[in-house]
Design a protein around this motif. Structure first.
Motif, short mmCIF file in Angstrom:
data_model
loop_
_atom_site.label_atom_id
_atom_site.label_comp_id
_atom_site.label_asym_id
_atom_site.label_seq_id
_atom_site.Cartn_x
_atom_site.Cartn_y
_atom_site.Cartn_z
N VAL A 91 0.87 -1.18 0.00
CA VAL A 91 0.00 0.00 0.00
C VAL A 91 0.90 1.23 0.00
O VAL A 91 1.72 1.40 0.91
N SER A 92 0.74 2.06 -1.01
CA SER A 92 1.59 3.25 -1.16
C SER A 92 0.72 4.49 -1.19
O SER A 92 -0.24 4.56 -1.95
N MET A 93 1.07 5.45 -0.35
CA MET A 93 0.45 6.77 -0.39
C MET A 93 1.47 7.73 -1.01
O MET A 93 2.57 7.90 -0.48
N ILE A 94 1.09 8.32 -2.13
CA ILE A 94 2.00 9.15 -2.91
C ILE A 94 1.56 10.60 -2.78
O ILE A 94 0.40 10.93 -3.03
N TYR A 95 2.49 11.44 -2.37
CA TYR A 95 2.22 12.87 -2.17
C TYR A 95 3.06 13.68 -3.15
O TYR A 95 4.26 13.42 -3.31
N ARG A 96 2.42 14.66 -3.77
CA ARG A 96 3.13 15.60 -4.64
C ARG A 96 2.78 17.00 -4.18
O ARG A 96 1.72 17.53 -4.49
N PRO A 97 3.66 17.63 -3.39
CA PRO A 97 3.33 18.92 -2.78
C PRO A 97 3.39 20.07 -3.79
O PRO A 97 4.18 20.06 -4.73
N ALA A 141 -15.80 23.20 1.65
CA ALA A 141 -14.45 22.63 1.73
C ALA A 141 -13.44 23.53 1.04
O ALA A 141 -12.31 23.71 1.52
N ALA A 142 -13.81 24.11 -0.11
CA ALA A 142 -12.90 25.01 -0.81
C ALA A 142 -12.61 26.26 0.01
O ALA A 142 -11.47 26.74 0.07
N ASP A 143 -13.64 26.82 0.66
CA ASP A 143 -13.43 28.00 1.52
C ASP A 143 -12.52 27.66 2.70
O ASP A 143 -11.63 28.43 3.05
N GLN A 144 -12.74 26.49 3.31
CA GLN A 144 -11.90 26.11 4.44
C GLN A 144 -10.46 25.88 4.02
O GLN A 144 -9.52 26.27 4.73
N ALA A 145 -10.26 25.25 2.84
CA ALA A 145 -8.90 25.03 2.35
C ALA A 145 -8.19 26.36 2.10
O ALA A 145 -7.00 26.50 2.42
N ALA A 146 -8.89 27.34 1.55
CA ALA A 146 -8.28 28.64 1.31
C ALA A 146 -7.90 29.33 2.62
O ALA A 146 -6.82 29.94 2.73
N GLN A 147 -8.77 29.22 3.63
CA GLN A 147 -8.46 29.83 4.91
C GLN A 147 -7.26 29.16 5.57
O GLN A 147 -6.38 29.83 6.13
N GLU A 148 -7.20 27.84 5.52
CA GLU A 148 -6.09 27.13 6.15
C GLU A 148 -4.78 27.39 5.42
O GLU A 148 -3.72 27.50 6.05
N GLU A 149 -4.83 27.49 4.09
CA GLU A 149 -3.61 27.80 3.34
C GLU A 149 -3.11 29.19 3.69
O GLU A 149 -1.90 29.41 3.78
N ALA A 150 -4.02 30.13 3.88
CA ALA A 150 -3.63 31.48 4.23
C ALA A 150 -2.95 31.55 5.59
O ALA A 150 -2.15 32.46 5.85
N THR A 151 -3.25 30.60 6.48
CA THR A 151 -2.63 30.58 7.81
C THR A 151 -1.37 29.72 7.86
O THR A 151 -0.83 29.50 8.94
N GLY A 152 -0.92 29.21 6.69
CA GLY A 152 0.35 28.48 6.64
C GLY A 152 0.26 27.00 6.37
O GLY A 152 1.30 26.32 6.34
N ALA A 153 -0.92 26.45 6.15
CA ALA A 153 -1.03 25.02 5.86
C ALA A 153 -0.53 24.74 4.45
O ALA A 153 -0.60 25.59 3.55
N GLY A 154 -0.02 23.54 4.25
CA GLY A 154 0.43 23.14 2.93
C GLY A 154 -0.67 22.47 2.14
O GLY A 154 -1.67 22.01 2.69
N VAL A 155 -0.50 22.42 0.83
CA VAL A 155 -1.45 21.78 -0.07
C VAL A 155 -0.68 20.73 -0.87
O VAL A 155 0.35 21.04 -1.49
N VAL A 156 -1.17 19.49 -0.85
CA VAL A 156 -0.52 18.41 -1.57
C VAL A 156 -1.55 17.63 -2.37
O VAL A 156 -2.72 17.52 -1.98
N ARG A 157 -1.12 17.14 -3.52
CA ARG A 157 -1.89 16.15 -4.25
C ARG A 157 -1.50 14.77 -3.71
O ARG A 157 -0.34 14.53 -3.41
N PHE A 158 -2.45 13.89 -3.60
CA PHE A 158 -2.10 12.57 -3.11
C PHE A 158 -2.98 11.52 -3.77
O PHE A 158 -4.08 11.81 -4.25
#
Length: 492
Positions: free
Chosen positions: A370-376, A413-430
């Motif tokens: 089982v592989s979890m692949i992340y592309r930040p 979910a999109a609004d929450q992701a934008a707020q969290e990214e603005a406070t320093g959270a990272g965004v990754v594709r997985f």
């Protein structure tokens, strides 16, 4: 990303939940997406421009445009009809050219060595001395100039561990993933959990090394019974973290120089990962990498390699003798494998133990990986992405007179992701890849399919077989740095 659930009566503390995974979909009409919508408008304009010339010409233009755009609007298992047709055509061409069959060794007309098949045929391994961790092996794919270093971990598991400790580990892992977006030239991070039946060789070696010859006969008999009975029903779990880098742009550097630069970054990444997995994190050597790859392609050789590590070949001889790729399976030496990929992440909130059953050993399988692949995303790209996702989600919800519950949830979910990214959270594709290996492609493969689908259901994952690219999917789970968007087609 996480939220907290209010405690029920009688509960002592809140139980942390996770989620907010979403698929980024570009806004467009009729499910065409941005590019398809622009193409549809061009077809309409061209048809209108042909009306003064000939009504028949305008009708023909509109029909041809409709036939071209229709595959883009149809969705089959998360893919457009155009992507499905393209995959089928590529598979037929590969079979016509016999690219689905690989033979190495003395019977091969291509190479006398048992080198790795496909994209890894030209791969090399360099060992770099770091001074702190000893020799570190780096896998180099020269075609794409990708450099992969792999860490072997010994996670402590979740049995008899307080929930607060598990939450802290998840938090450390989230911080580590967020830090990857600021790692220069990092292309991909991959966490792989591989389970196999335990041959009991390590226990036997430990008992042999620590047993005194003058020990009581009863104690020797008990130890002998334990060594013989312990492997029955037990499993060996191997956890690996692979980090893939690309060469720095604008700099003329040899493979050895890039490998040294990659190895020099390990102490920082090692420290960030320690809090998430516990102790026991060590870089893998070239011999260890070759043993993992050799056992994956030939499961029957795994026991011999465990009993005598000196039998491990070098990287240039670690490949299979022969492989044959089918539309939905992959035959390699003494095993047959099927690889699934994630189509949709779990909806709603989930708990920290969600993927536990997916990675737990299954004694019916020779091997399960089982592989979890992340592309930040980089911080700049992440900021643009979350804002674009927020605009697209608002467009999808506003174009309908009565938005569905899924549209409103996606917008939140999109609004929450934008707020969290603005406070320093990272965004990754997985994504998640699951590979099951059995001895034959008959009843055992069907049984393995049922097991994996049941485990994915427990994890609330929607998965599907990687039709037409089983060989690439199999190789993507190995510690060799396969980046599927780049390496899925040969040549690339």
């Amino acid at each position: 990303m996480s939220t907290d659930v209010q405690p029920r009566s009688g509960e002592q503390q809140q139980q942390r939940t996770y989620g907010n995974w979403r698929v980024g979909l570009g806004a467009g009409l009729f499910g065409l997406g941005p590019a398809g919508t622009i193409a549809a408008f061009l077809v309409m304009v061209l048809s209108a421009a042909m009306l003064p010339v000939s009504a028949l010409a305008a009708l023909v233009t509109a029909v041809i445009g409709l036939l071209v755009l229709a595959p883009l609007a149809i969705r089959i298992n998360g893919r457009t009809g155009f992507q499905v047709i393209t995959a089928r055509i590529a598979w037929w061409l590969a079979r016509a050219r016999r690219h689905h069959v690989y033979v190495s060794g003395v019977a091969s007309r291509v190479t006398a060595a048992h080198q790795l098949p496909g994209v890894l045929a030209r791969s090399e391994v360099y060992e770099v001395e770091t001074g702190r961790s000893g020799l570190v092996a780096v896998v180099v794919v020269p075609q794409s100039r990708h450099y992969t270093v792999t860490l072997r971990c010994a996670p402590e598991g979740m049995d008899l561990v307080d929930q607060a400790v598990i939450d802290a580990r998840v938090s450390h892992l989230a911080s580590w993933l967020a830090a990857l977006s600021r790692e220069p030239q990092l292309v991909q991070a991959q966490v792989t959990v591989e389970t196999t039946p335990d041959p009991g060789t390590r226990l036997a070696a430990e008992v042999t090394a620590t047993t005194r010859p003058d020990a009581p006969a009863l104690a020797l008999q008990v130890l002998d019974d334990v060594v013989r009975s312990y492997p029955a029903g037990s499993a060996a779990v191997d956890t690996r973290v692979s980090l893939t880098y690309t060469a720095p742009p604008g700099r003329s550097m040899s493979h050895e120089d890039v490998c040294r630069e990659v190895a020099a970054r390990l102490p920082h990444l090692h420290a960030g990962l320690t809090g998430a997995t516990g102790a026991g994190i060590v870089p893998m050597s070239a011999r260890s990498l070759a043993a993992v790859v050799r056992a994956a392609y030939d499961p029957d050789a795994a026991l011999d390699l465990a009993r005598d590590p000196q039998l491990t070949p070098d990287w240039t001889q670690a490949g299979p003798v022969a492989t044959r790729e089918s539309w939905d399976s992959y035959r390699h030496d003494s095993g047959v494998s099927r690889t699934w990929c994630m189509v949709e992440a779990p909806r709603g909130v989930v708990y920290s133990r969600l993927f536990a059953r997916l990675t737990d050993p299954d004694p019916q399988l020779l091997r399960k990986r089982v592989s979890m692949i992340y592309r930040p995303y980089s911080p700049a790209d992440a900021a643009r992405l979350v804002e674009a996702d927020k605009r697209d989600a608002r467009f999808m919800a506003a174009k309908k007179p009565r938005p569905s519950a899924r549209d409103l949830t996606d917008l939140a979910a999109a609004d929450q992701a934008a707020q969290e990214e603005a406070t320093g959270a990272g965004v990754v594709r997985f994504t998640v890849l699951v590979t099951a290996t059995v001895a034959d492609d008959g009843k055992q493969l069907d049984e393995a399919t049922g097991i994996i689908r049941a485990r994915a259901g427990e994890a609330r994952l929607t998965i599907r077989p990687m039709y037409g690219c089983q060989a690439a999917g199999f190789a993507a789970g190995l510690p060799a740095g396969i980046v599927l968007p780049t390496h899925a087609t040969i040549p690339f």
